[in-house]
Structures are given as C-alpha cells and as structure tokens.
Design an enzyme around this catalytic site. Structure first.
Site, PDB file in Angstrom:
ATOM      1  N   ASP A   1       0.858  -1.187   0.000  1.00 54.41           N
ATOM      2  CA  ASP A   1       0.000   0.000   0.000  1.00 54.41           C
ATOM      3  C   ASP A   1       0.897   1.241   0.000  1.00 54.41           C
ATOM      4  O   ASP A   1       2.117   1.138   0.176  1.00 54.41           O
ATOM      5  CB  ASP A   1      -0.858  -0.065   1.278  1.00 54.41           C
ATOM      6  CG  ASP A   1      -2.038   0.875   1.239  1.00 54.41           C
ATOM      7  OD1 ASP A   1      -2.166   1.665   0.286  1.00 54.41           O
ATOM      8  OD2 ASP A   1      -2.854   0.812   2.184  1.00 54.41           O
TER       9      ASP A   1
ATOM     10  N   GLU B   1       2.597   5.118  -3.884  1.00 52.93           N
ATOM     11  CA  GLU B   1       2.546   6.125  -4.977  1.00 52.93           C
ATOM     12  C   GLU B   1       3.875   6.850  -5.168  1.00 52.93           C
ATOM     13  O   GLU B   1       4.182   7.185  -6.317  1.00 52.93           O
ATOM     14  CB  GLU B   1       1.415   7.113  -4.687  1.00 52.93           C
ATOM     15  CG  GLU B   1       0.036   6.507  -4.777  1.00 52.93           C
ATOM     16  CD  GLU B   1      -0.319   5.616  -3.582  1.00 52.93           C
ATOM     17  OE1 GLU B   1       0.282   5.814  -2.510  1.00 52.93           O
ATOM     18  OE2 GLU B   1      -1.159   4.716  -3.743  1.00 52.93           O
TER      19      GLU B   1
ATOM     20  N   ASP C   1      -9.285   4.024  -1.487  1.00 52.67           N
ATOM     21  CA  ASP C   1     -10.158   4.376  -0.359  1.00 52.67           C
ATOM     22  C   ASP C   1     -11.483   4.977  -0.808  1.00 52.67           C
ATOM     23  O   ASP C   1     -11.664   6.196  -0.812  1.00 52.67           O
ATOM     24  CB  ASP C   1      -9.418   5.331   0.568  1.00 52.67           C
ATOM     25  CG  ASP C   1      -8.138   4.705   1.089  1.00 52.67           C
ATOM     26  OD1 ASP C   1      -7.974   3.476   0.931  1.00 52.67           O
ATOM     27  OD2 ASP C   1      -7.311   5.430   1.653  1.00 52.67           O
TER      28      ASP C   1
END
Ligand SMILES: *[C@@H]1O[C@H](CO)[C@@H](O)[C@H](O)[C@H]1NC(C)=O
Ligand SMILES: *[C@@H]1O[C@H](CO)[C@@H](O)[C@H](O)[C@H]1NC(C)=O
Length: 919
Positions: free
Chosen positions: A508, A511, A586
């Site tokens: 996770d 980015e 999300d």
C-alpha cells in the site's frame, strides 16, 4: 488503506479539499503552458520542422525511419534538434520516439538527459521484439514517407512538411498524429535565460518555480522540459482506458474543464466520483473503438501527465507530460480484444493467480490480535460463509514498523498461520515502502545506501503512518537482495511466519504517499537510483516496489508446493499486471461509490490490468444494511473480491447486519464460490490473451454502437454470463440490455428462468436477494455447488455444467483445471476441456494434452450434474467415456447423475423415450 489524516483535517473546510491539494491544469505549469500553446498555435507558425536531409529510410522493422526534428528560436537565431525514430514492433505496432539533443547539461545531482527508461519497466521483455512476421516496406517521395507494416492494409503516412502521421488500417484512416500541430518539446535552457527562449505566444508560467501551495520548494533544476502532442482518432466517438479515474468507462470531453484526465499516482483521500482527478495508479493506454476497427495509443511516459479530450466527429486528444522523451506506440486491430492481446504481448499478461486469491478476502483496519483473527474464522464457519483469506493492516506491526510484529497482540504468528492453514485459510500482511527511522530495516536500508534521496542527494525523510520515515528505492537493483533477505523462509523468520507458506503481501502507500509532501507524495526534485529525478519516474515507483515484493515472495515460495505468489498493490503502472492485483483505493460507504466501482474495474481491464476490485462495503463510513448487501452482490463479480473497512467504521462482517441480510450476503459469496471454476477459466483465458475478466459489453459485441457506453453491466470473460448488479437504493426493478441477436436465459442469482431474445432491453423486477444475471445462448459454464469453508477444501468436489443452447440449438464452453497453487500447469499438469453441444448431444474434448500422472490423480473427480437450458424434450441420454457407456435420465431439463470423470474425454447422446417406443 487510508490517506493523510491530521494534515487534512486542518484543511477540510477551506474549499474543495482536493482542488486545493491537487493541481488542476491551471495550477500546473507544464499543463497550463501546453494548453496555451495549443490554443495559440492555430494562428501561429509552428517552430518545429522535419529536417529533410536528415531522413534515413530503411526497409526493416527496426528503425524504419530516422531523422531529426528541429525547433527554431528566431530571436536567438538558434535551432534545437530532436532526433526521432519510427520502428515497428511485433503485432504490427508502430512506435515513435523523439529525444532532445541537449547541450552538455548537468542538473548537478541529477542526470541531465531526458528519462528514457519507462519501457524497461512497462515491457515484459526490455529487448522489444520487432515485427518479424510481416515485411515492412518504406517508400518515400519529397513530402511523403509511406511505411506499410502489417497485414490488413496497415500503413503510416508521414507527411514531412506538415509533420503529421496518418495511420491506416484496412485502408481506412484511424489516427492522425499532430493533426492540430500541438507537437511541443520545451527545450533545455538556463534559468536566467528563460525569457529569451520563449516564443511570442508562449507563457513562462511556473517554468522555474512552482506556485502551487504544496510544492513551492520544488527547485525544478532543469526548468521547463514538458512534451505535448495531439492524436485524432478519426471517425471514432468513444475512447476508453487511461486508468485510474473514478469516472465513466467511456471517457468524457474535457475541453471546458480545468481537469483534463490526469495521470499522477497520488494518495487521494476520500476521492470524488465523476472525476478526472489523479488517483493511485496510471496506465497511459487509450483505446478507441468503432464497428470493425479499434485503435489504441500507448503513451510511454512516467511523469505527471494530463490528457485533454475533445469530441466532435472524431475524438481529438492532447497529451501533455511534465518531462521525459516523447515515446508512443500505436496498436491497431479489428476488435478491442485484439488490442488487449497485442498490448499484452508487449507488457505481459496477468498470470494465472493462485485459486485462493479468487476466493473471498476479509479485511479491515484492523483485526486486532490473534484471537480476533481466529474468531473471525470461526464465525465464518458458524455462519457457513466460505472465505479464504484474512488481512492484517498496519496495526499488526510494532509501531507500524514493517517486518516486526506487535508481540502483545500477535505473540506467535506461526501458530496463527498454522491454525488458519488447517481450514485452507491464508493471511495477507501489509508491507509499505515507508520505513520508520530508527529500527533494523530502515537502518540497513540507509547503511546499504538504498533509500530515496532528497534534492541534495541525502537520504529523504518524510512523514507517513509510522511517523518520520525513509523510503526504500526499488529502482536500485541493490534493493532486491536486501528485500529478499527479509522474506526468507526459515525457522527464525518470525515476521513472515517462519516456515509457513500461507502468507502473502499487500503493498500500500506506494505512490509513494508522503503525508507532508507536495500533493501527498515525495518532492519532485527527490532523486532515485542512477540520478533520475523523482519527477521523471514518479508513476513507475509503485510498480518497482510491488515487483520487488513479488520477486522476494517468489523466492520464498520456490521450495514449497504453493509457488504462485499473490500481491495486492494500490499504485500501479503499465506492466503491473504481471506481478500484482490492484484495488481502487479508499472509496466510501455510499451508493455512488458502489456504482462507480464497476466502470473503474472495467477501465482497469481495458488497460490490461484485469485482476482488480473495489473495497466491498466502502472503506470510509458505515454502509446501511441494504448498501452492504448490494455491495456484496456486486463485489462477487470483481475479479479481486475483498471486503475492507476503515478503523473508525463499525464492524460489518457478513453476520453483523443480521437477517435477512446475512443470509443474502452468504448466498452471494457462495455464488462466487460456486462459479469459481468459471472465474478461474476466465483468468486462465486472460493469462493467454489479455482479455478482461470483468468484460465490458462492447467487447462481446464490438460492432454494436448501442453497447459502447454501457458500464453498469458486464460479462464474466468469455463465459457468456452477463450481470447487471443492483447499485441503487430501494430498487424494485432494473433494465438489462441484451446486446445482440441471441437468446438470453434469465439466470437471476444463478437460478435459470425465462428466455428472452435480444437485442432488446428487459425490465426485471428485483427483490433484495436478487442479482440480475443472464446466461447467453451458446454458452456452457461450470460450477461447484457444494458449500465448503475455503477453495482448498473444494478441490475434489464434483462439477455441474450449465448448457445454454443458442438460436441454432448449439453451445460451447471451456474449463481449465489445475492444482490452483503451483506452476505445474505449465508442464501439462492441467486439464483444458472444450465442450460442444447441439441437439444430438454434448462432447468434451481435451484442448491440450494433459500429463498422464495428473490425469490419473484427477480421475476420481466427477461431473455430476448437467443443466440444459433451451433444450427440447429428450428424456434420456447415453453417456460414453472410454470403454464405458451408461444410460442417464433427463428430468426437468437436468441430468442429475451424469457420473463422468473430468479427467477424460466423453460424449453424451440425447434420446427420447417416445422415439424408442414408436420404433
Ligand atoms: C549521490 O549519492 C550517491 C550515493 O549515495 C553517489 O553514488 C552519487 O555519486 C551522488 N551524486 C552526486 C552527484 O554527488
Ligand atoms: C487482419 O484482420 C482480421 C479481421 O478482419 C483479423 O482476424 C486478423 O487478426 C488481422 N491480422 C492481424 C495480423 O492483425
């Protein structure tokens, strides 16, 4: 998981939070400058020209045309040079590449040249195979170079004077490159000379500084270096792809908006739906489709990118990237599926995942301790809900330090893993790229010089979940060895559960998400391995991280029977499909997010990343019981099926809402499990052809223009199963479009119903328990109908076949079977059955020759039941398999005790008692 917490709450009421945090085109120097350039170029002369004497024509696929584009800067009496090449890759894919000849530049700490390694990460094989099947033929006249490069009358006409490339397929114009003259490469200049380099109609907005509130410290060492180009999709009305956006599947016109579609991987907190804003991942592949023709542009760039779309009789697009070389590919074909197949040969197909990963994944932030995890497992069994995997979010680790455990909560991970394994269950652990300062992993990363650097070439420090952190630089080949060492399977490696093999990984925040960084990421002037600026490689970082994890997990599993890794990533790029599944980040527990999840997963599949899903239930907030139920009924169709919830949301596992919701949710999950043989076969197909698993309607009927905008219903691969989940509150009916001239059998929640003839729209009444589904005539799908606790426990269960006869009384289908966890299927330890049915009977034949030992081991597994839809009134049949034959009854359209083994070919002959009597 999540986003930026404290930081954002402060800003929450300022204005549109996201508009404030993330740059639209007006707030982004390079986008604003290129849009202005595009606006003004129509009334001005382009400074760019092709240097005629530089052209070198060659009749090979490799660099069929090379030359130099010049840019004149009249006020300085200077020209700059951009060498370019056109080559033809396997699949008759045209590639154009242009670089800048920069004067000896040095960015100080960074490389002075333009980033040219995106292909190295995106392509499956960095040594791109050139087209070898079809000869390339290049002819040139004064003004026109014509490159013929494939079957089906495929050619490119390069107009030297206009600097356009017209691309034809089947003799028809498909794409025009630079039709509107937006070709622009901001050439290298020094900070104090910028003014002198501007053309009269150009702007210098944010060329050497960044005035956006979050990015003012960007040193922009190389100044303006953007690239821009326009592509006109000739005669097309619809374009698709370029995920990730929370938007419709057919992309929208952006001419009047500050938000062209933006590709820039960011941790976008509580993202909006109906939005062109950037999200966690980027795949710069755009597909256009019209009857009998498809064309795709693959813009091979890893920097911040905006894409403007203008729709008229054509779809006109403008692509703008912050920096990098100009490198794009054009892929042509008749159907969208053909484009996926060619794109996949270049960037890789998603491999066949382990079977467990197609089961139900139970996640929340967080399951608190070992007892909580094992309680969830028992509760699933008590309520008869099948499930395969439980997930642990950041709280399992000691102070969110990955590769440690909070030992009060999880005193013995290996014990827990063994307990899960008893019923075939698995664990997925979150491991992110930010590493808290001051513990063994971050210390070692620093010591080995493997961390991302700041603009001064010092280890970068920023904030993320654990507080002050450093980030591992997985562009650095040296990172792999260290990463591997953390995954080693051994008695002592408690982190990865010792010798356990039922443990997999979730990457996770890759980015990368940096809470106190510009646009929630790292500063753009940060430095990665080999002196590349973060600016140049941003959209690829997430891929390098999950690829490193895949590699490490592969090594961990090498000596076990469970050899296929499973990784979930939030950030992705073209090529990510080779090593990871993705989810849409999300979302919120609101109806519009449920609805948006379908086009989002469809777009991902269009862009070659089929293993995708959205958080079931919605991550933020608390879904109503109805919404939760409808979400499960939709979620069972996501190729990746996981429920997840934010730490502040209430518990919502399937038994929480109570009756009737719990039973309806359980039945939905069981339907997913019953259909796993079909899902698995679709994944197998996808691994061979790049076909989406959740497949847009227009892939099934590529010539039906009425299907081009449908993004609330879909097919399950090529199985013939078509679904339209209910995604609105209080629905009592849904309209379902039957897209072609074929019979469709209603199949609501998996139960056969009435037959309808397409094309038409049918209005179905629905109750809460109903999942509107149809089975298209001509299909044969396989199921396993017995309830088991996990996929592993289903392995020896018998199959049911559903045969849906078409208008002509025929049907075909496929079934792929293997052990679901090893690579044995690549060596023939697999069964690929092809089914054919007509009015006389059904046959099953091997499509590939299976390994005899595997066949022997599978002998005992039966096909017990065959359900016939649209079949006449035969009431008995003769089954033949090998030497044996036996009689079976057809009762109410079903053969209930068919009894064939799946591991051998067979034949069924229908017969009618009446005929026998008459005889
Ligand atoms: C930046 O640091 C790396 C080692 O961390 C070193 O190899 C490289 O030479 C440095 N670059 C410059 C320009 O000093
Ligand atoms: C040529 O077109 C046909 C469809 O008309 C298609 O099936 C075939 O794959 C095409 N050939 C190539 C190499 O693209």
């Amino acid at each position: 998981m999540k986003g930026i917490v404290i930081f954002l709450i402060l800003l929450h009421n300022v204005c549109g939070v996201k508009d404030y945090l993330f740059k639209d085109c007006d707030n982004s120097g390079f986008c604003q400058r290129n849009r202005l350039y595009a606006k003004n170029i129509a009334e001005n002369e382009s400074p760019y020209a092709v240097s005629q004497p530089s052209l070198v024509v060659s009749n090979t696929a490799q660099n069929s045309l090379t030359g130099v584009i010049t840019k004149s800067i009249p006020q300085l009496d200077e020209t700059r040079q951009f060498p370019f090449e056109i080559s033809i890759l396997e699949g008759s894919i045209l590639r154009f590449k242009a670089d800048e000849m920069r004067p000896e530049t040095s960015g100080g700490m960074i490389r002075g040249n333009r980033y040219n390694e995106a292909a190295k990460w995106a392509f499956q094989d960095p040594d791109v195979p050139y087209e070898s099947k079809y000869p390339v033929n290049v002819e040139s006249t004064d003004q026109l170079v014509t490159i013929s490069f494939g079957p089906n009358d495929t050619k490119a006409e390069f107009d030297v004077k206009d600097m356009t490339i017209k691309i034809y397929y089947k003799g028809q114009l498909q794409l025009v490159v630079n039709e509107r003259n937006f070709f622009n490469i901001e050439h290298y200049r020094k900070r104090d000379e910028n003014d002198k380099h501007l053309l009269p109609f150009e702007s210098d907005f944010d060329s050497f500084k960044d005035s956006h509130n979050t990015a003012s410290e960007d040193s922009i060492p190389l100044g303006p270096e953007s690239i821009g180009l326009d592509f006109t999709f000739a005669g097309y009305k619809h374009v698709y792809g370029i995920p990730e956006h929370a938007d419709s599947m057919s992309l929208k016109d952006t001419s009047e908006s500050n938000w062209p579609y933006r590709l820039f991987n960011v941790d976008i907190f509580e993202y909006d739906t109906d939005s062109r804003m950037p999200m966690y991942g980027s795949i710069p592949l755009m597909l256009a489709t019209k009857p009998k023709m498809s064309t795709a542009v693959f813009w091979l760039n890893a920097a911040d990118t905006f894409i403007d779309i203008h729709k008229s009789n054509d779809v006109k697009t403008h692509w703008i990237s912050e920096n990098g070389v100009m490198d794009f590919l054009v892929i042509l074909g008749e159907t969208p599926a053909e484009i996926n197949s060619k794109y996949g040969r270049l960037t890789g197909y998603a491999p066949l995942p382990p079977m467990f990963s197609l089961g139900y994944h139970q996640c929340r932030w967080n399951y608190n301790d070992e007892k909580d995890v094992l309680d969830i497992t028992s509760k699933m069994d008590e309520t008869l809900v099948p499930y395969d995997t439980i997930w642990l979010d950041v709280e399992y680790a000691d102070a969110k330090k990955y590769f440690t455990w909070d030992i009060d909560a999880f005193p013995d991970p290996e014990r827990m893993l063994k307990a899960l394994d008893r019923t075939g269950r698995n664990l997925v652990l979150i491991i992110d790229p930010h590493l808290k300062v001051g513990y063994y992993v971050s210390d070692e990363v620093r010591k080995r010089d493997l961390a991302m650097k700041n603009s001064k070439n010092e280890t970068f420090h920023g904030h993320c979940w654990p507080g002050e952190s450093v980030w591992i630089d997985t562009f650095n080949p040296g990172s792999q060895e260290y990463w591997d060492s953390l995954f080693v399977r051994s008695e002592t490696n408690k982190v990865m559960g010792g010798m356990s093999t039922n443990i997999y990984v979730w990457n996770d925040m890759n980015e990368p998400s940096v809470f106190d960084g510009p646009e929630t990421s790292a500063p753009r002037d940060n430095i990665f391995y080999d002196g590349w600026e973060h600016r140049s490689v941003h959209n690829i970082y997430g891929l390098t991280f999950h690829e490193a994890t895949f590699e490490s997990l592969t090594k961990r599993l090498e000596s076990s029977t469970r050899q296929r890794p499973f990784i979930l990533t939030r950030s992705f790029y073209a090529g990510s499909q080779r090593t990871s599944a993705m989810w849409t980040g999300d979302n919120m527990a609101k109806w519009e997010y449920l609805e948006a999840s379908i086009p989002m997963v469809l777009s991902s599949g269009i862009a070659g990343m089929p293993f995708a899903g959205a958080d079931v239930g919605g991550f933020f907030g608390n879904p109503s019981k109805e919404l939760l139920t409808r979400w499960y009924q939709t979620g069972i169709w996501y190729p990746f099926f996981r429920a997840h919830a934010h730490i502040d949301s209430r518990r919502r596992e399937p038994w929480v809402p109570g009756e009737p919701f719990t039973s309806i949710i359980r039945d939905a999950i069981r339907l997913r499990y019953a259909l796993l043989p079909t899902f698995y076969t679709c994944f197998y197909d996808s691994s061979q052809s790049g076909l989406p698993v959740m497949k847009p309607i227009f892939y099934e009927c590529p010539h039906n223009v009425d299907a081009y905008e449908i993004d609330d219903q879909f097919f399950l691969g090529n199985s013939g199963l078509m679904v339209k989940p209910v995604t609105s509150e209080g629905a009592t009916s849904v309209d379902v479009y039957l897209p072609d001239n074929e019979v469709y059998y209603e199949f609501t929640s998996g139960v056969p119903g009435k037959a309808y003839k397409g094309p038409k729209t049918v209005d179905l009444d629905v109750e809460l328990a109903d999942i509107p589904m149809f089975l298209k005539g001509g299909s044969i799908v396989a199921r396993k109908d017995r309830y088991r606790r996990s996929t592993k426990l289903m392995q020896n269960d018998p199959y049911t076949l559903v045969v849906a006869f078409d208008n002509q009384g025929k049907a075909t289908g496929k079934l792929h079977i293997d052990d679901g966890e090893s690579y044995g299927y690549k060596e023939g330890q697999e069964i690929n059955l092809q089914f054919y049915a007509d009015s006389k009977g059904i046959t099953a034949q091997f499509e590939t020759v299976p390994d005899p030992t595997y066949v022997k081991a599978m002998q005992k597994i039966k096909i017990e039941k065959i359900i016939l839809l649209g079949h006449g009134n035969d009431d008995q049949a003769l089954v033949t398999q090998g030497e044996k034959s036996w009689q079976v009854q057809i009762v109410d359209g079903e053969i209930r005790n068919a009894g064939m083994s799946v591991a051998a070919e067979w034949k069924i002959k229908f017969a009618t008692k009446l005929t026998h009597d008459e005889l």
